[in-house]
Scaffold this motif. Structure first.
Motif, PDB file in Angstrom:
ATOM      1  N   SER A 128       0.823  -1.215   0.000  1.00  0.00           N
ATOM      2  CA  SER A 128       0.000   0.000   0.000  1.00  0.00           C
ATOM      3  C   SER A 128       0.853   1.260   0.000  1.00  0.00           C
ATOM      4  CB  SER A 128      -0.921   0.015   1.229  1.00  0.00           C
ATOM      5  OG  SER A 128      -0.170   0.111   2.431  1.00  0.00           O
ATOM      6  N   ARG A 129       2.166   1.105   0.282  1.00  0.00           N
ATOM      7  CA  ARG A 129       3.089   2.246   0.294  1.00  0.00           C
ATOM      8  C   ARG A 129       4.292   1.929  -0.597  1.00  0.00           C
ATOM      9  NH1 ARG A 129       4.897   3.350   6.172  1.00  0.00           N
ATOM     10  NH2 ARG A 129       6.016   5.034   5.111  1.00  0.00           N
ATOM     11  N   PRO A 130       4.134   2.032  -1.909  1.00  0.00           N
ATOM     12  CA  PRO A 130       5.259   1.739  -2.810  1.00  0.00           C
ATOM     13  C   PRO A 130       6.446   2.655  -2.512  1.00  0.00           C
ATOM     14  CG  PRO A 130       3.202   1.937  -4.027  1.00  0.00           C
ATOM     15  CD  PRO A 130       2.918   2.411  -2.634  1.00  0.00           C
ATOM     16  N   THR A 131       7.636   2.132  -2.703  1.00  0.00           N
ATOM     17  CA  THR A 131       8.859   2.891  -2.422  1.00  0.00           C
ATOM     18  C   THR A 131       8.948   4.139  -3.299  1.00  0.00           C
ATOM     19  OG1 THR A 131      10.023   0.872  -1.779  1.00  0.00           O
ATOM     20  CG2 THR A 131      11.374   2.772  -2.413  1.00  0.00           C
ATOM     21  N   THR A 132       9.296   5.255  -2.662  1.00  0.00           N
ATOM     22  CA  THR A 132       9.504   6.528  -3.362  1.00  0.00           C
ATOM     23  C   THR A 132      10.868   7.081  -2.964  1.00  0.00           C
ATOM     24  OG1 THR A 132       7.135   7.033  -3.351  1.00  0.00           O
ATOM     25  CG2 THR A 132       8.635   8.872  -3.721  1.00  0.00           C
ATOM     26  N   GLN A 174      11.217   7.106   0.929  1.00  0.00           N
ATOM     27  CA  GLN A 174       9.881   7.022   1.526  1.00  0.00           C
ATOM     28  C   GLN A 174       9.418   5.564   1.443  1.00  0.00           C
ATOM     29  OE1 GLN A 174       7.412   9.988  -0.408  1.00  0.00           O
ATOM     30  NE2 GLN A 174       8.242  11.644   0.829  1.00  0.00           N
ATOM     31  N   ALA A 175       9.608   4.877   2.545  1.00  0.00           N
ATOM     32  CA  ALA A 175       9.254   3.463   2.693  1.00  0.00           C
ATOM     33  C   ALA A 175       9.449   3.124   4.162  1.00  0.00           C
ATOM     34  CB  ALA A 175      10.126   2.578   1.806  1.00  0.00           C
ATOM     35  N   PRO A 176       8.918   2.000   4.631  1.00  0.00           N
ATOM     36  CA  PRO A 176       9.178   1.616   6.019  1.00  0.00           C
ATOM     37  C   PRO A 176      10.681   1.502   6.268  1.00  0.00           C
ATOM     38  CG  PRO A 176       7.420   0.270   5.089  1.00  0.00           C
ATOM     39  CD  PRO A 176       7.990   1.057   3.955  1.00  0.00           C
ATOM     40  N   THR A 177      11.142   2.034   7.399  1.00  0.00           N
ATOM     41  CA  THR A 177      12.567   1.945   7.718  1.00  0.00           C
ATOM     42  C   THR A 177      12.954   0.492   7.958  1.00  0.00           C
ATOM     43  OG1 THR A 177      12.098   2.334  10.059  1.00  0.00           O
ATOM     44  CG2 THR A 177      12.649   4.255   8.710  1.00  0.00           C
ATOM     45  N   ASP A 178      14.143   0.142   7.504  1.00  0.00           N
ATOM     46  CA  ASP A 178      14.642  -1.228   7.666  1.00  0.00           C
ATOM     47  C   ASP A 178      16.154  -1.151   7.811  1.00  0.00           C
ATOM     48  OD1 ASP A 178      15.705  -3.908   6.961  1.00  0.00           O
ATOM     49  OD2 ASP A 178      13.609  -4.362   6.527  1.00  0.00           O
ATOM     50  N   PRO A 179      16.720  -1.766   8.858  1.00  0.00           N
ATOM     51  CA  PRO A 179      18.175  -1.684   9.065  1.00  0.00           C
ATOM     52  C   PRO A 179      18.981  -2.345   7.954  1.00  0.00           C
ATOM     53  CG  PRO A 179      17.177  -3.299  10.541  1.00  0.00           C
ATOM     54  CD  PRO A 179      16.053  -2.557   9.900  1.00  0.00           C
TER      55      PRO A 179
END
Length: 244
Positions: A128-132, A174-179
């Motif tokens: 629902s939140r494609p990478t930007t 712009q995407a969920p943060t991930d280490p």
């Protein structure tokens, strides 16, 4: 692979779901395990071949796998699902190949004029939140709409974005943060580190040396070097135990 070869760094990845149990005869299976540890493992040690081991189930000989990795300076990991393999392979790749990367904090990173091109690896399972990607000029790029200087590949769970001649300044993801997100760069300015061991026992000491190179030669320009600051962080699982 009988002897070390300074021209190459060699790695083996072993994935398994079982013990050394090829025979119902326990003596034969035990003898085979002993042969692996006493004959085969020393050969790979001598040849400086790293063995990375991955346990894909609970029914594995974790002691054997971790020993193979520890003695060859490889990585040992146990995964619970196939989804974990992508990020695990990334860790093993970074252990095998010295990648030039930029630090990311809160999905932001800075690019300077020495960067010729960069590749972003962004893990994103949220459909629902494609990478930007947001440029320093505040332009927003997506897989469906981006500049001609961009190559964008998407697969289940991640995006791979290559940008030629990226603009200098702060970039945003712009995407969920991930280490495990990475920004791999091609640059004429590189940080060179000595090899850091994969395994350390409590109380072990090791030396870290670092220097900058420009076009393959040590950087000696004192005016330029004065603009850099070297910081080594040691992160513990408990934030209160972190040392800097």
């Amino acid at each position: 692979m009988k002897n070390a070869d300074p021209r190459y760094e060699r790695d083996i990845i072993l994935l398994t779901i079982v013990h050394v149990d090829f025979s119902k005869d326990e003596k034969l299976a035990k003898a085979s395990r002993t042969r692996i540890l006493e004959e085969i493992l020393p050969r790979f040690e001598k040849a400086k071949v790293r063995i990375h081991t991955i346990a894909l189930s609970d029914d594995v000989d974790e002691s054997l796998l971790s020993t193979l990795s520890a003695y060859t300076d490889g990585l040992y990991k146990k995964v619970d699902s196939a989804d974990d393999l992508q990020k695990l392979f990334l860790q093993m790749l970074e252990q095998s190949i010295k990648l030039d990367t930029l630090p990311i904090k809160d999905n932001r990173f800075s690019v300077d004029a020495s960067i010729k091109d960069m590749t972003l690896l962004v893990f994103n399972k949220d459909k629902s939140r494609p990478t930007t990607v947001v440029t320093p000029a505040n332009k927003k790029w997506k897989k469906s709409s981006h500049s001609k200087q961009v190559k964008w590949f998407s697969d289940e769970g991640y995006d791979l974005i290559t940008i030629i001649k990226p603009q200098k300044g702060e970039w945003k993801i712009q995407a969920p943060t991930d280490p495990n997100n990475r920004v791999v760069v091609a640059t004429n300015l590189k940080l060179k580190l000595n090899d850091i061991p994969s395994y350390l026992l409590l109380g072990d000491a090791f030396k870290v040396t670092a220097h900058l190179e420009e076009d393959g030669k040590p950087l000696t320009d004192k005016r330029l070097l004065s603009k850099f600051k070297f910081v080594l962080n040691r992160d513990a699982e408990n934030p209160s135990e972190r040392q800097y």
